[in-house]
Motif scaffolding. Structure first.
Motif, PDB file in Angstrom:
ATOM      1  N   HIS A 130      49.591  32.765  78.775  1.00  0.00           N
ATOM      2  CA  HIS A 130      49.666  31.512  79.528  1.00  0.00           C
ATOM      3  C   HIS A 130      48.428  30.654  79.286  1.00  0.00           C
ATOM      4  O   HIS A 130      48.523  29.449  79.075  1.00  0.00           O
ATOM      5  CB  HIS A 130      49.786  31.791  81.033  1.00  0.00           C
ATOM      6  CG  HIS A 130      50.972  32.611  81.410  1.00  0.00           C
ATOM      7  ND1 HIS A 130      52.171  32.526  80.748  1.00  0.00           N
ATOM      8  CD2 HIS A 130      51.146  33.543  82.394  1.00  0.00           C
ATOM      9  CE1 HIS A 130      53.036  33.360  81.297  1.00  0.00           C
ATOM     10  NE2 HIS A 130      52.437  33.991  82.292  1.00  0.00           N
ATOM     11  N   ILE A 131      47.266  31.294  79.317  1.00  0.00           N
ATOM     12  CA  ILE A 131      46.018  30.534  79.244  1.00  0.00           C
ATOM     13  C   ILE A 131      45.774  29.973  77.848  1.00  0.00           C
ATOM     14  O   ILE A 131      45.183  28.899  77.693  1.00  0.00           O
ATOM     15  CB  ILE A 131      44.818  31.416  79.690  1.00  0.00           C
ATOM     16  CG1 ILE A 131      43.619  30.552  80.072  1.00  0.00           C
ATOM     17  CG2 ILE A 131      44.445  32.407  78.628  1.00  0.00           C
ATOM     18  CD1 ILE A 131      43.806  29.732  81.308  1.00  0.00           C
ATOM     19  N   THR A 132      46.240  30.677  76.815  1.00  0.00           N
ATOM     20  CA  THR A 132      45.988  30.224  75.441  1.00  0.00           C
ATOM     21  C   THR A 132      46.640  28.883  75.139  1.00  0.00           C
ATOM     22  O   THR A 132      45.960  27.956  74.648  1.00  0.00           O
ATOM     23  CB  THR A 132      46.466  31.288  74.434  1.00  0.00           C
ATOM     24  OG1 THR A 132      45.763  32.516  74.677  1.00  0.00           O
ATOM     25  CG2 THR A 132      46.197  30.840  73.009  1.00  0.00           C
ATOM     26  N   ILE A 134      47.477  26.590  77.229  1.00  0.00           N
ATOM     27  CA  ILE A 134      46.858  25.573  78.079  1.00  0.00           C
ATOM     28  C   ILE A 134      45.564  25.073  77.454  1.00  0.00           C
ATOM     29  O   ILE A 134      45.311  23.869  77.353  1.00  0.00           O
ATOM     30  CB  ILE A 134      46.596  26.129  79.492  1.00  0.00           C
ATOM     31  CG1 ILE A 134      47.920  26.395  80.208  1.00  0.00           C
ATOM     32  CG2 ILE A 134      45.755  25.152  80.305  1.00  0.00           C
ATOM     33  CD1 ILE A 134      47.772  27.068  81.556  1.00  0.00           C
ATOM     34  N   ILE A 135      44.731  26.024  76.990  1.00  0.00           N
ATOM     35  CA  ILE A 135      43.472  25.643  76.344  1.00  0.00           C
ATOM     36  C   ILE A 135      43.741  24.840  75.078  1.00  0.00           C
ATOM     37  O   ILE A 135      43.124  23.804  74.832  1.00  0.00           O
ATOM     38  CB  ILE A 135      42.635  26.893  76.020  1.00  0.00           C
ATOM     39  CG1 ILE A 135      42.172  27.568  77.310  1.00  0.00           C
ATOM     40  CG2 ILE A 135      41.427  26.522  75.170  1.00  0.00           C
ATOM     41  CD1 ILE A 135      41.446  28.876  77.093  1.00  0.00           C
ATOM     42  N   ILE A 138      45.001  21.278  75.932  1.00  0.00           N
ATOM     43  CA  ILE A 138      43.953  20.374  76.417  1.00  0.00           C
ATOM     44  C   ILE A 138      43.053  19.925  75.275  1.00  0.00           C
ATOM     45  O   ILE A 138      42.738  18.736  75.127  1.00  0.00           O
ATOM     46  CB  ILE A 138      43.130  21.053  77.524  1.00  0.00           C
ATOM     47  CG1 ILE A 138      43.984  21.208  78.783  1.00  0.00           C
ATOM     48  CG2 ILE A 138      41.876  20.242  77.846  1.00  0.00           C
ATOM     49  CD1 ILE A 138      43.310  21.932  79.911  1.00  0.00           C
ATOM     50  N   LEU A 194      35.854  22.012  80.096  1.00  0.00           N
ATOM     51  CA  LEU A 194      37.213  22.399  80.482  1.00  0.00           C
ATOM     52  C   LEU A 194      37.559  23.801  79.982  1.00  0.00           C
ATOM     53  O   LEU A 194      38.184  24.590  80.696  1.00  0.00           O
ATOM     54  CB  LEU A 194      38.216  21.384  79.936  1.00  0.00           C
ATOM     55  CG  LEU A 194      38.193  19.996  80.584  1.00  0.00           C
ATOM     56  CD1 LEU A 194      39.149  19.054  79.863  1.00  0.00           C
ATOM     57  CD2 LEU A 194      38.575  20.083  82.060  1.00  0.00           C
ATOM     58  N   THR A 195      37.149  24.108  78.758  1.00  0.00           N
ATOM     59  CA  THR A 195      37.428  25.433  78.208  1.00  0.00           C
ATOM     60  C   THR A 195      36.706  26.523  78.991  1.00  0.00           C
ATOM     61  O   THR A 195      37.286  27.569  79.307  1.00  0.00           O
ATOM     62  CB  THR A 195      37.003  25.490  76.732  1.00  0.00           C
ATOM     63  OG1 THR A 195      37.686  24.475  75.996  1.00  0.00           O
ATOM     64  CG2 THR A 195      37.339  26.841  76.132  1.00  0.00           C
ATOM     65  N   ILE A 197      35.719  26.411  82.119  1.00  0.00           N
ATOM     66  CA  ILE A 197      36.345  26.527  83.440  1.00  0.00           C
ATOM     67  C   ILE A 197      37.624  27.363  83.370  1.00  0.00           C
ATOM     68  O   ILE A 197      37.852  28.264  84.188  1.00  0.00           O
ATOM     69  CB  ILE A 197      36.651  25.135  84.023  1.00  0.00           C
ATOM     70  CG1 ILE A 197      35.341  24.413  84.377  1.00  0.00           C
ATOM     71  CG2 ILE A 197      37.533  25.257  85.267  1.00  0.00           C
ATOM     72  CD1 ILE A 197      35.545  22.977  84.804  1.00  0.00           C
ATOM     73  N   GLN A 198      38.452  27.075  82.372  1.00  0.00           N
ATOM     74  CA  GLN A 198      39.713  27.809  82.240  1.00  0.00           C
ATOM     75  C   GLN A 198      39.474  29.275  81.926  1.00  0.00           C
ATOM     76  O   GLN A 198      40.155  30.156  82.460  1.00  0.00           O
ATOM     77  CB  GLN A 198      40.562  27.170  81.142  1.00  0.00           C
ATOM     78  CG  GLN A 198      41.092  25.796  81.522  1.00  0.00           C
ATOM     79  CD  GLN A 198      41.937  25.196  80.417  1.00  0.00           C
ATOM     80  OE1 GLN A 198      43.139  25.421  80.367  1.00  0.00           O
ATOM     81  NE2 GLN A 198      41.321  24.449  79.541  1.00  0.00           N
ATOM     82  N   ILE A 201      38.359  31.071  85.102  1.00  0.00           N
ATOM     83  CA  ILE A 201      39.502  31.309  85.995  1.00  0.00           C
ATOM     84  C   ILE A 201      40.333  32.482  85.487  1.00  0.00           C
ATOM     85  O   ILE A 201      40.767  33.351  86.256  1.00  0.00           O
ATOM     86  CB  ILE A 201      40.369  30.040  86.104  1.00  0.00           C
ATOM     87  CG1 ILE A 201      39.590  28.924  86.822  1.00  0.00           C
ATOM     88  CG2 ILE A 201      41.672  30.340  86.844  1.00  0.00           C
ATOM     89  CD1 ILE A 201      40.315  27.593  86.827  1.00  0.00           C
ATOM     90  N   TYR A 202      40.549  32.523  84.185  1.00  0.00           N
ATOM     91  CA  TYR A 202      41.358  33.591  83.593  1.00  0.00           C
ATOM     92  C   TYR A 202      40.700  34.954  83.792  1.00  0.00           C
ATOM     93  O   TYR A 202      41.337  35.915  84.245  1.00  0.00           O
ATOM     94  CB  TYR A 202      41.560  33.321  82.109  1.00  0.00           C
ATOM     95  CG  TYR A 202      42.098  34.500  81.350  1.00  0.00           C
ATOM     96  CD1 TYR A 202      43.386  34.973  81.580  1.00  0.00           C
ATOM     97  CD2 TYR A 202      41.305  35.154  80.405  1.00  0.00           C
ATOM     98  CE1 TYR A 202      43.873  36.066  80.886  1.00  0.00           C
ATOM     99  CE2 TYR A 202      41.783  36.253  79.718  1.00  0.00           C
ATOM    100  CZ  TYR A 202      43.067  36.696  79.953  1.00  0.00           C
ATOM    101  OH  TYR A 202      43.556  37.777  79.266  1.00  0.00           O
TER     102      TYR A 202
END
Length: 209
Positions: A130-132, A134-135, A138, A194-195, A197-198, A201-202
C-alpha cells in the motif's frame, strides 16, 4: 481452493493472461506516445471521443475537452490513472501470490467469508504494498511533466500546470533560471519531507503489529 478474495486478474479464469497484458501494456508505453494518442481522442473537432458521441446522437455531451479548465484537468488525471494502473496492479499481484494459502484455508475452515478474509488477511499483509504506490504517486505528481506538456502544455489558464511544467516555462520560455532553480530546490525538499513522513507512519504501524 477458495480464490474469491483475489481480484479478477489473479483468478484462474479464461484469458486471464490476456487481461494481465492489457492492464500492464499502458505502463510500458512512454508518456509522450500516450499523450499523443489521447490528444487525438480528446481533440475538439475531429477527436474520436466527440466523433463517437455525435454518431450516437449525444452531441450535448461533446466538449472542448482539453481547452476547458474544468475538463482539461479531469482528462489529464484520467489518462495518468489509465497509464499507471497496470504498474500498481503488478505490485499487488506479485505480493498477493506470496501470501501463504494456509491462512485462507484456515480462515475458510473457521467460517470466514471472502470479505473477512480480505479485511483480516489480504489487506494487512499487503501493508508494504500500500505504502509503495502512495510514495511513488506523490513523487510522480511532483515531477509530472510529459503528459501535461504533450496534452495541454500546462493550460488552459494554468489549469493543468505542475511543478515541472512551471519550471520548464520559467527556464526556457521566460529564461528566469534563478527562479526555476529555487523551485527545484523547494520541490526536492517537499518530496523528501513527504517521503519521510510516510515512511515513519508505515514503520510505526509495523512496530505495533
Amino acid at each position: 481452493m477458495d480464490l474469491c478474495w483475489h481480484p479478477f486478474f489473479i483468478r484462474k479464469i479464461k484469458l486471464s493472461g490476456l487481461y494481465k497484458i492489457l492492464f500492464y501494456l499502458p505502463a510500458i508505453c512512454t508518456s509522450t506516445i500516450v499523450g499523443t494518442v489521447f490528444s487525438k481522442i480528446f481533440e475538439t473537432n475531429r477527436g474520436y471521443l466527440n466523433v463517437i458521441l455525435r454518431a450516437l446522437h449525444l452531441d450535448f455531451l461533446c466538449q472542448q475537452w482539453l481547452a476547458t479548465p474544468k475538463t482539461a484537468l479531469a482528462c489529464l488525471l484520467f489518462v495518468n490513472i489509465w497509464q499507471w494502473t497496470g504498474y500498481s496492479m503488478l505490485m499487488y499481484y506479485t505480493n498477493m501470490l506470496n501470501i501463504p494459502q494456509d491462512l485462507y484455508e484456515s480462515a475458510t475452515i473457521d467460517g470466514a467469508g471472502s470479505f473477512k478474509q480480505f479485511i483480516y488477511i489480504t489487506f494487512p499483509l499487503l501493508r508494504g504494498t500500500h505504502i509503495t504506490p502512495i510514495i511513488l504517486d506523490i513523487l510522480g505528481a511532483l515531477k509530472f511533466f510529459d503528459l501535461s506538456y504533450v496534452l495541454t502544455d500546462g493550460g488552459p489558464a494554468h489549469a493543468t500546470e505542475t511543478f515541472s511544467t512551471y519550471i520548464y516555462t520559467k527556464s526556457f520560455s521566460t529564461f528566469q533560471q534563478g527562479q526555476a532553480s529555487t523551485i527545484v530546490v523547494y520541490m526536492f525538499l517537499i518530496a523528501m519531507v513527504l517521503t519521510v513522513i510516510q515512511l515513519k507512519i508505515y514503520y510505526k504501524k509495523t512496530r505495533r503489529r
